[in-house]
Design an enzyme around this catalytic site. Sequence first.
Site, PDB file in Angstrom:
ATOM      1  N   GLU A  77      11.818  -3.526  12.408  1.00 46.74           N
ATOM      2  CA  GLU A  77      12.608  -2.790  11.532  1.00 46.74           C
ATOM      3  C   GLU A  77      13.863  -2.678  12.466  1.00 46.74           C
ATOM      4  O   GLU A  77      15.261  -3.123  11.801  1.00 46.74           O
ATOM      5  CB  GLU A  77      12.199  -1.465  11.206  1.00 46.74           C
ATOM      6  CG  GLU A  77      11.033  -0.942  10.259  1.00 46.74           C
ATOM      7  CD  GLU A  77       9.667  -1.390  11.055  1.00 46.74           C
ATOM      8  OE1 GLU A  77       9.938  -1.523  12.012  1.00 46.74           O
ATOM      9  OE2 GLU A  77       8.837  -0.951  10.182  1.00 46.74           O
ATOM     10  N   ASP A 120       0.772  -1.219   0.061  1.00 40.29           N
ATOM     11  CA  ASP A 120       0.000  -0.064   0.067  1.00 40.29           C
ATOM     12  C   ASP A 120       0.789   1.140  -0.025  1.00 40.29           C
ATOM     13  O   ASP A 120       0.234   2.479  -0.005  1.00 40.29           O
ATOM     14  CB  ASP A 120      -0.908   0.330   1.270  1.00 40.29           C
ATOM     15  CG  ASP A 120      -0.183  -0.251   2.655  1.00 40.29           C
ATOM     16  OD1 ASP A 120       0.828  -0.588   2.647  1.00 40.29           O
ATOM     17  OD2 ASP A 120      -0.907   0.049   3.574  1.00 40.29           O
TER      18      ASP A 120
HETATM   19  N1  UDP Z   1       0.423  -7.808   5.710  1.00 35.19           N
HETATM   20  C1  UDP Z   1       0.460  -9.115   5.592  1.00 35.19           C
HETATM   21  N2  UDP Z   1      -0.532  -9.721   6.446  1.00 35.19           N
HETATM   22  C2  UDP Z   1      -1.293  -9.218   7.283  1.00 35.19           C
HETATM   23  C3  UDP Z   1      -1.359  -7.784   7.548  1.00 35.19           C
HETATM   24  C4  UDP Z   1      -0.532  -7.112   6.477  1.00 35.19           C
HETATM   25  O1  UDP Z   1       1.157  -9.543   4.776  1.00 35.19           O
HETATM   26  O2  UDP Z   1      -2.018  -9.961   8.032  1.00 35.19           O
HETATM   27  C5  UDP Z   1       1.176  -6.887   4.815  1.00 35.19           C
HETATM   28  C6  UDP Z   1       0.549  -5.809   4.079  1.00 35.19           C
HETATM   29  O3  UDP Z   1       0.113  -6.277   2.769  1.00 35.19           O
HETATM   30  C7  UDP Z   1       1.620  -4.835   3.766  1.00 35.19           C
HETATM   31  C8  UDP Z   1       2.415  -4.766   5.082  1.00 35.19           C
HETATM   32  O4  UDP Z   1       2.148  -6.319   5.700  1.00 35.19           O
HETATM   33  O5  UDP Z   1       2.446  -5.036   2.624  1.00 35.19           O
HETATM   34  C9  UDP Z   1       2.151  -3.966   6.383  1.00 35.19           C
HETATM   35  O6  UDP Z   1       0.694  -4.007   6.384  1.00 35.19           O
HETATM   36  P1  UDP Z   1      -0.261  -2.988   6.650  1.00 35.19           P
HETATM   37  O7  UDP Z   1      -0.169  -1.835   5.301  1.00 35.19           O
HETATM   38  O8  UDP Z   1      -1.485  -3.519   6.981  1.00 35.19           O
HETATM   39  O9  UDP Z   1       0.100  -1.920   7.950  1.00 35.19           O
HETATM   40  P2  UDP Z   1       0.847  -0.602   8.276  1.00 35.19           P
HETATM   41  O10 UDP Z   1       1.386   0.133   6.822  1.00 35.19           O
HETATM   42  O11 UDP Z   1      -0.281   0.306   8.880  1.00 35.19           O
HETATM   43  O12 UDP Z   1       1.962  -0.875   9.223  1.00 35.19           O
HETATM   44 MN    MN Z   2       0.709  -0.075   4.893  1.00 36.53          MN
END
Ligand code: UDP
Ligand code: MN
Length: 237
Positions: free
Chosen positions: A186, A105
């Site tokens: 990270e 995203d």
């Molecule tokens: N993601 C995943 N499994 C999950 C939730 C998230 O593989 O159950 C992936 C998601 O597609 C993205 C990354 O992990 O590429 C980070 O997740 P998200 O964008 O929901 O989190 P944020 O950006 O809010 O930290």
């Molecule tokens: Mn995200």
Amino acid sequence: DLKMIYYVTPTYPRPEQVPELTRLGHTLMHVPRIHWIIADDQPICSDQVLIILRRTGLPYTHISSPKPYVYRGSNFPRGVANRRAALSWLRDNVQEGVLYFGDDDNTVDLQLFEEIRNTKKVSMFPVGLIGDYGISAPIVKDGKVVAFFDSWPGSRKFPVDMAGFAVNMKYITSAVTMPFIAGHEEDRFLLSLGLKLEDIEPLADNCSRVFVWHTKTVKFKKPNLKMNIKKLHELPK
Ligand code: UDP
Ligand code: MN
């Protein structure tokens, strides 16, 4: 010749998945020498993801590794099992190039790729639209990273976002790993690399410019079909 960039994208099924990956794929199609690794949070690689990957025409790897059953709810480590699977694939198959973790995203400026391509060990740069400050960025003094501007330091040595750094593949040894600890993925990953502050290569004009954003798509609300049917009945015959 250009170093290969290995773009690692964890992803999971939801209504927004196809549009997010389509948008990201169309960005990556503009980038020379890029290999897209999609790490599916699924027991098996999903067909709809594979179709997107194929249509980009990019070199790709599609692997799957579902999150352990215990990690659900709201504050669980997101995308760790699948990123780990990507790391293990990289260790087995790739000797040189640059590793970058780009979530499905995020929004990337093509300039980012020119910035990270010659990463010697670990490079860092700002990430926009994140946290309470709206930005997370290394603080640079005399061309060196000396501290971090991040709204959640959280007792981390390297308070940065997953999209805020790139790593030369030479350093992805068997000691390198990512923990199942929400908020510390990270930092622990960078610590496992044996990274020192003075090793960090600041990019993006001494970390003064933003070439990647931590964008988030508003969750799709299920359409209320009952309501639509009712409206249909209200239409004049
Ligand atoms: N993601 C995943 N499994 C999950 C939730 C998230 O593989 O159950 C992936 C998601 O597609 C993205 C990354 O992990 O590429 C980070 O997740 P998200 O964008 O929901 O989190 P944020 O950006 O809010 O930290
Ligand atoms: Mn995200």
